[in-house]
Scaffold this motif. Sequence first.
Motif, short mmCIF file in Angstrom:
data_model
loop_
_atom_site.label_atom_id
_atom_site.label_comp_id
_atom_site.label_asym_id
_atom_site.label_seq_id
_atom_site.Cartn_x
_atom_site.Cartn_y
_atom_site.Cartn_z
N MET A 1 -24.71 26.64 18.52
CA MET A 1 -23.87 26.69 17.33
C MET A 1 -22.41 26.87 17.69
O MET A 1 -21.62 27.42 16.94
CB MET A 1 -24.33 27.81 16.40
CG MET A 1 -25.73 27.62 15.85
SD MET A 1 -26.15 28.83 14.59
CE MET A 1 -27.80 28.32 14.18
N SER A 2 -22.04 26.43 18.89
CA SER A 2 -20.68 26.64 19.37
C SER A 2 -19.65 25.89 18.55
O SER A 2 -18.47 26.23 18.56
CB SER A 2 -20.58 26.23 20.84
OG SER A 2 -20.95 24.87 20.99
N SER A 3 -20.06 24.83 17.85
CA SER A 3 -19.12 24.06 17.05
C SER A 3 -18.84 24.68 15.70
O SER A 3 -17.96 24.22 14.97
CB SER A 3 -19.65 22.64 16.85
OG SER A 3 -20.86 22.66 16.13
N LEU A 4 -19.57 25.72 15.36
CA LEU A 4 -19.39 26.37 14.07
C LEU A 4 -18.15 27.24 14.05
O LEU A 4 -17.81 27.89 15.04
CB LEU A 4 -20.61 27.23 13.74
CG LEU A 4 -21.94 26.51 13.48
CD1 LEU A 4 -23.05 27.52 13.29
CD2 LEU A 4 -21.83 25.60 12.26
N LYS A 5 -17.50 27.28 12.90
CA LYS A 5 -16.44 28.25 12.68
C LYS A 5 -17.06 29.60 12.34
O LYS A 5 -18.11 29.65 11.70
CB LYS A 5 -15.53 27.78 11.54
CG LYS A 5 -14.84 26.45 11.80
CD LYS A 5 -14.03 26.03 10.58
CE LYS A 5 -13.38 24.67 10.80
NZ LYS A 5 -12.64 24.22 9.59
N PRO A 6 -16.44 30.69 12.75
CA PRO A 6 -17.03 32.01 12.47
C PRO A 6 -17.12 32.29 10.98
O PRO A 6 -16.17 32.04 10.22
CB PRO A 6 -16.06 32.99 13.16
CG PRO A 6 -15.34 32.17 14.16
CD PRO A 6 -15.23 30.79 13.57
N ILE A 7 -18.25 32.81 10.58
CA ILE A 7 -18.43 33.31 9.22
C ILE A 7 -17.71 34.66 9.12
O ILE A 7 -17.80 35.49 10.03
CB ILE A 7 -19.93 33.47 8.89
CG1 ILE A 7 -20.58 32.09 8.78
CG2 ILE A 7 -20.13 34.26 7.60
CD1 ILE A 7 -22.09 32.14 8.60
N ILE A 8 -17.01 34.87 8.03
CA ILE A 8 -16.35 36.16 7.81
C ILE A 8 -17.34 37.09 7.11
O ILE A 8 -17.88 36.75 6.04
CB ILE A 8 -15.07 36.02 6.97
CG1 ILE A 8 -14.05 35.17 7.72
CG2 ILE A 8 -14.49 37.39 6.62
CD1 ILE A 8 -12.82 34.83 6.91
N LEU A 9 -17.60 38.22 7.72
CA LEU A 9 -18.47 39.24 7.13
C LEU A 9 -17.62 40.43 6.71
O LEU A 9 -17.05 41.13 7.54
CB LEU A 9 -19.53 39.69 8.14
CG LEU A 9 -20.37 40.92 7.75
CD1 LEU A 9 -21.15 40.67 6.46
CD2 LEU A 9 -21.32 41.30 8.89
N TRP A 10 -17.50 40.61 5.41
CA TRP A 10 -16.80 41.76 4.86
C TRP A 10 -17.76 42.94 4.82
O TRP A 10 -18.85 42.84 4.26
CB TRP A 10 -16.30 41.47 3.45
CG TRP A 10 -15.21 40.46 3.35
CD1 TRP A 10 -15.34 39.10 3.37
CD2 TRP A 10 -13.81 40.72 3.19
NE1 TRP A 10 -14.12 38.50 3.24
CE2 TRP A 10 -13.16 39.47 3.12
CE3 TRP A 10 -13.04 41.89 3.09
CZ2 TRP A 10 -11.78 39.36 2.96
CZ3 TRP A 10 -11.68 41.78 2.92
CH2 TRP A 10 -11.05 40.53 2.87
N GLY A 11 -17.35 44.05 5.42
CA GLY A 11 -18.23 45.20 5.41
C GLY A 11 -17.60 46.41 6.06
O GLY A 11 -16.40 46.49 6.24
#
Length: 233
Positions: A1-11
């Motif tokens: 999944m290296s081509s994926l942009k990071p998901i932002i996790l609010w927490g």
Amino acid sequence: MSSLKPIILWGNGAPNPMKVHIILEELNIPFENKRVEFSEVKKEPFININPNGRVPAIEDPNTGVTLWESGAIIEYLIDNYDKEHKLSYGTSPEKYLIQQWIAFQISGQGPYYGQAMWFYRLHPEKVQSAIDRYVKEIERVRSVLDKHLSTSPSGWLVGDKVTVADLAWIIWEQMADVLLNVMDIHLEGKYPHYDAWYKKVLERPAVKKAVDLRMQELAKMGAGKTEDVAKKE
């Protein structure tokens, strides 16, 4: 999944963001933790992301989806990022049994465990009947898990492998252990099938990492404020 942009996790250090953190780690999905202080969850910019003013929430730049509520987020991550069914099943009945256990976690574990913490630590008056009720609910829920696990050949909640059904439960169980220890209540050995399951889920690297991060968050808050995690959950 290296081509994926990071998901932002609010927490923050609360249990529900840690649930999502574990799934992201287990599926090797790139993500960025975006800390939101408990004092800021009902203010902009976070209130624009989650009008309910609770963590967690995610922003996924790969799909344009913004989502809140941990159960919905977990289902979304599985549907979109677990195509090989590492933590899930695409077959019946396992697919629906996973949904069953996640529904029970959302309705029967998190709220009751959180109320146990609230009435023991935060409620302005000591209401012993409320404390007793919710502590008994912790034990009742564990007895349900133990009874089911006693019939599971694999020792997992669903099927023959660890799934999101197991991982969704572990952080609240760990939080309950901290609370019960403070209250000098010890259930070790009473529910042996649960104990074996709890130990092996807790030993998973992604779970260890989430627990360590949670403990670091609590340490930053100070020993006298650790209960704020339950208050703002």
